[in-house]
Each structure stands twice: as C-alpha cells, then as structure tokens.
Write an enzyme that holds these catalytic residues in place. Structure first.
Site, PDB file in Angstrom:
ATOM      1  N   HIS A  80      42.381  22.954  33.815  1.00 28.24           N
ATOM      2  CA  HIS A  80      41.122  22.666  33.088  1.00 28.24           C
ATOM      3  C   HIS A  80      41.432  22.061  31.719  1.00 28.24           C
ATOM      4  O   HIS A  80      40.755  21.136  31.265  1.00 28.24           O
ATOM      5  CB  HIS A  80      40.325  23.959  32.852  1.00 28.24           C
ATOM      6  CG  HIS A  80      39.792  24.615  34.085  1.00 28.24           C
ATOM      7  ND1 HIS A  80      40.019  25.946  34.380  1.00 28.24           N
ATOM      8  CD2 HIS A  80      39.030  24.133  35.095  1.00 28.24           C
ATOM      9  CE1 HIS A  80      39.402  26.255  35.522  1.00 28.24           C
ATOM     10  NE2 HIS A  80      38.813  25.168  35.979  1.00 28.24           N
TER      11      HIS A  80
ATOM     12  N   LYS B 219      26.551  35.310  41.060  1.00 33.82           N
ATOM     13  CA  LYS B 219      27.956  35.109  41.441  1.00 33.82           C
ATOM     14  C   LYS B 219      28.828  36.113  40.683  1.00 33.82           C
ATOM     15  O   LYS B 219      28.771  36.174  39.456  1.00 33.82           O
ATOM     16  CB  LYS B 219      28.366  33.670  41.095  1.00 33.82           C
ATOM     17  CG  LYS B 219      29.623  33.218  41.805  1.00 33.82           C
ATOM     18  CD  LYS B 219      29.854  31.735  41.587  1.00 33.82           C
ATOM     19  CE  LYS B 219      31.315  31.385  41.737  1.00 33.82           C
ATOM     20  NZ  LYS B 219      31.596  29.999  41.379  1.00 33.82           N
TER      21      LYS B 219
ATOM     22  N   ARG C  91      41.418  17.405  42.073  1.00 31.13           N
ATOM     23  CA  ARG C  91      42.811  17.759  42.347  1.00 31.13           C
ATOM     24  C   ARG C  91      43.295  17.066  43.622  1.00 31.13           C
ATOM     25  O   ARG C  91      44.207  16.283  43.610  1.00 31.13           O
ATOM     26  CB  ARG C  91      42.944  19.282  42.489  1.00 31.13           C
ATOM     27  CG  ARG C  91      42.798  20.018  41.181  1.00 31.13           C
ATOM     28  CD  ARG C  91      42.619  21.484  41.388  1.00 31.13           C
ATOM     29  NE  ARG C  91      41.437  21.717  42.217  1.00 31.13           N
ATOM     30  CZ  ARG C  91      40.894  22.889  42.419  1.00 31.13           C
ATOM     31  NH1 ARG C  91      41.451  23.968  41.911  1.00 31.13           N
ATOM     32  NH2 ARG C  91      39.812  23.018  43.152  1.00 31.13           N
TER      33      ARG C  91
ATOM     34  N   SER D 222      41.527  28.695  39.292  1.00 35.03           N
ATOM     35  CA  SER D 222      41.331  30.027  38.700  1.00 35.03           C
ATOM     36  C   SER D 222      41.547  31.094  39.772  1.00 35.03           C
ATOM     37  O   SER D 222      42.140  32.141  39.518  1.00 35.03           O
ATOM     38  CB  SER D 222      39.921  30.165  38.144  1.00 35.03           C
ATOM     39  OG  SER D 222      39.668  29.163  37.207  1.00 35.03           O
TER      40      SER D 222
HETATM   41  O1  PNS Z   1      33.959  25.461  38.522  1.00 37.18           O
HETATM   42  P1  PNS Z   1      32.921  25.360  39.610  1.00 37.18           P
HETATM   43  O2  PNS Z   1      32.516  26.742  40.078  1.00 37.18           O
HETATM   44  O3  PNS Z   1      33.360  24.464  40.737  1.00 37.18           O
HETATM   45  O4  PNS Z   1      31.627  24.674  38.922  1.00 37.18           O
HETATM   46  C1  PNS Z   1      30.458  24.443  39.675  1.00 37.18           C
HETATM   47  C2  PNS Z   1      29.275  24.078  38.767  1.00 37.18           C
HETATM   48  C3  PNS Z   1      29.068  25.124  37.687  1.00 37.18           C
HETATM   49  C4  PNS Z   1      29.522  22.739  38.122  1.00 37.18           C
HETATM   50  C5  PNS Z   1      28.011  23.967  39.672  1.00 37.18           C
HETATM   51  O5  PNS Z   1      27.917  25.113  40.455  1.00 37.18           O
HETATM   52  C6  PNS Z   1      26.712  23.808  38.897  1.00 37.18           C
HETATM   53  O6  PNS Z   1      26.501  22.813  38.246  1.00 37.18           O
HETATM   54  N1  PNS Z   1      25.833  24.831  38.971  1.00 37.18           N
HETATM   55  C7  PNS Z   1      24.576  24.836  38.244  1.00 37.18           C
HETATM   56  C8  PNS Z   1      23.397  24.781  39.193  1.00 37.18           C
HETATM   57  C9  PNS Z   1      23.047  23.349  39.540  1.00 37.18           C
HETATM   58  O7  PNS Z   1      22.815  22.503  38.701  1.00 37.18           O
HETATM   59  N2  PNS Z   1      22.965  23.059  40.866  1.00 37.18           N
HETATM   60  C10 PNS Z   1      22.597  21.742  41.334  1.00 37.18           C
HETATM   61  C11 PNS Z   1      23.743  20.927  41.837  1.00 37.18           C
HETATM   62  S1  PNS Z   1      24.193  21.506  43.448  1.00 37.18           S
END
Ligand code: PNS
Length: 168
Positions: free
Chosen positions: A20, A44, A93, A131
């Site tokens: 990150h 979550k 990645r 992570s």
């Molecule tokens: O590190 P991650 O868990 O892959 O990040 C995922 C994240 C936080 C970017 C994604 O889950 C997110 O943007 N969640 C917020 C809800 C949202 O906007 N959902 C609509 C798009 S599917």
C-alpha cells in the site's frame, strides 16, 4: 491560479502494508494531494479498528507531505464528491486482482460517470503481498518484518501476543 489535482486512494488497509505504501508513494508523485481513505464498514469484521488503521497509516505515510489519511462510510463516490476529487487510485498486483477491480471501477463509473479510476501497478516485490496474507503469516509464526512498516509490526505483536520475538 494553478488548479490543485487531488486523488483518493481507498481501501480497507487492515493493516497498511508496504505494498500500500508503495502505491501511495507513486500516487503522491502524480497528484498535488492524495487522500488515503479507509472504509468504515460495521458489517465487515476487521482486525484493527478504523482509528488504529488510521494511526498506522498516518505513521507509515508521514514522509509524504501531500498525503492525508481519512476514513469514509457509505459509497466511495460520495466521499470523492465531498472531497471535490474525481480520481480513484487503486493498486494492481496480479491478473487475479483485475476482475474484482474492473467490477468496482465499472460500478463506480455507473454511479458517478465524472469519476475516473486509475490503476497503479505494484512493484514486483509486493505482487504477492496483502493485509490478509500478512495476518495469516504472522498468526502462524512466520516473518513479516519486511512486509509491513514498523508500527504495524509492533501492533501485530501486541494484538497477537502468543508469538514472541524469538518466533517472528
Ligand atoms: O482494500 P479493499 O477492501 O479491496 O477496498 C475495497 C473498497 C473499500 C475500495 C470498496 O469496498 C469500496 O469502495 N466500498 C465502499 C462502498 C461502495 O462505494 N460500493 C460501490 C462500489 S461496488
């Protein structure tokens, strides 16, 4: 007056890893301002609280003066609109990330067509790093010192005290 271009690098960051940090460093070099934004999701289960994750991210990114750390709840695109930003940064990645990232990007475009998702390819050193992997390796007594910043390593040891300095 010069227009300030700000981008948002969202994620769970549970906890922040060197992968990150690498993406944040690359993005900080491209934009005037970068907001690393941590999702607050009560549905979550997370290992670290949002406050802990923010503290660890701030410590790990304090060498980047144009980076700030924040958190958001709800839709990512709404957070960007509040920030007056139109750029989402995500790290890539491997090919296996692509399907999920493509889906996220398409969904976000449908929700907010003015917002762009930009992908930064990670360095080969971090192509395996997540992570989840860090927590798994640490839990089973493996060495994670080279995968996370020192503040995260220290907190992992505090959180999972059964592994002492001999083992990790
Ligand atoms: O590190 P991650 O868990 O892959 O990040 C995922 C994240 C936080 C970017 C994604 O889950 C997110 O943007 N969640 C917020 C809800 C949202 O906007 N959902 C609509 C798009 S599917």
């Amino acid at each position: 007056m010069k227009k300030v271009i700000g981008a948002v690098y969202p994620g769970s960051f549970d906890p922040i890893t060197n992968g990150h940090i690498y993406i944040a460093e690359r993005a900080a070099g491209l934009f005037d301002e970068l907001t690393v934004s941590i999702l607050t999701n009560p549905q979550k289960q997370s290992t670290f609280s949002v406050e802990e994750r923010k503290t660890m991210a701030r410590e790990a990114l304090c060498h980047l003066p144009n980076v700030k750390v924040d958190s958001f709840a709800g839709l990512l695109v709404d957070f960007l609109r509040r920030q007056k930003s139109r750029i989402i940064v995500r790290g890539l990645r491997a090919l296996s990330d692509f399907e999920y990232e493509f889906q996220l990007a398409q969904m976000n475009r449908q929700l907010a067509p003015e917002i762009e998702t930009l992908f930064i390819v990670t360095d080969a050193r971090y192509s395996y790093l997540s992570s989840h992997a860090v927590k798994d390796i640490f839990n089973f007594g493996g060495p994670v010192q080279d995968m996370v910043p020192p503040g995260v390593f220290r907190r992992l040891r505090e959180r999972f005290p059964r592994f002492d300095g001999e083992k990790v």
